[in-house]
Every structure is written in structure tokens, then in C-alpha cells.
Design a protein around this motif. Structure first.
Motif: not given
Length: 133
Positions: A19-21, A32-34, A39-45
Motif C-alpha cells: 500500500x505505501x509503495x 502501474x500504481x493507479x 484493488x488496494x484502497x488507501x484504507x481497508x482491504x
């Protein structure tokens, strides 16, 4: 270690590990980050999974090294292998030669298999791998 890291050509990682990356780092391809943020929200998941190699996620090949050269390493621990440092030439070599990667990977696996683990009072079973007891 570079050859052994090539095992990440297959497998998946949980969102909390990258997530941090994908939200805060600059040594990553922006598109790629977008895509990974979908599939990896900033919070949760936290347990959402993402393939370590988007192109050939179920094939043991040298594509892992090609994606590192494109700044598309999912894990920071992977991308540091190609980030202007001493291992860049090895990554380039493996990206160009599947046979060189296969040969070095096999030799590294044998060498790693010869490591004798510490046992008894000389060793330690950690409750969390990343933290000494």
C-alpha cells in the motif's frame, strides 16, 4: 539474493504489504500504481491480493526482472534491486537471459539449502518473523 528474489515472478502479495509503495513512492510507474490502487484502497482491504507479476503471474520466468526495469515492482523490496544501485546490472542480465536467471537461481537454491539453521539455545523461534523475541 537477486536470483532468489526472482521467485517473485510467481505468487501474490496482500495489499497491506505494498500500500505505501503505490500511494507514496516515486520510484514506481504512475499507471502501474493507479492500476494497483483499484484493488488496494488507501484504507481497508488489507488482505486483498495482487499478483507480483501482472504479465505472467503463473509462469516461472524472467519477466520479473523486466518489470523491475519498468518500475513496476509491486514490493519495494523488489524494486530496490533496480533503482540505480549495485544490482542494476544483474537485473539487466537476467531480464535479457532466461537461462542465466535459471542457472543462477538453481545454484542459489542449492546454496541456500546448505545453510544449517541454528537450533536449541543457539537459535530462536520468533513469534513474529520481523521482530526478535
Amino acid at each position: 539474493m537477486v536470483a532468489l528474489s526472482g521467485a517473485h515472478t510467481i505468487g501474490q502479495a496482500q495489499c497491506f504489504t505494498f500500500r505505501d509503495r503505490i500511494y507514496n513512492h516515486t520510484n514506481i510507474d504512475a499507471s502501474f500504481a493507479r492500476k494497483r490502487r483499484g484493488n488496494c484502497p488507501s484504507n481497508g482491504g488489507d488482505s486483498n491480493l495482487a499478483a507480483l507479476d501482472l504479465v505472467t503471474p503463473t509462469s516461472f520466468d524472467n519477466n520479473y526482472f523486466k518489470i523491475l526495469m519498468q518500475k513496476k515492482g509491486l514490493l519495494e523490496s523488489d524494486q530496490v534491486l533496480f533503482n540505480g544501485g549495485s544490482t542494476d546490472d544483474i537485473v539487466r542480465s537476467y531480464s535479457n537471459s532466461r537461462s542465466a536467471f535459471y542457472s543462477d537461481f538453481a545454484a542459489a537454491m542449492v546454496k541456500m539449502g546448505d545453510i544449517e539453521p541454528l537450533t536449541g539455545s543457539a537459535g530462536q523461534i520468533r513469534a513474529r518473523c520481523s521482530v526478535p523475541n
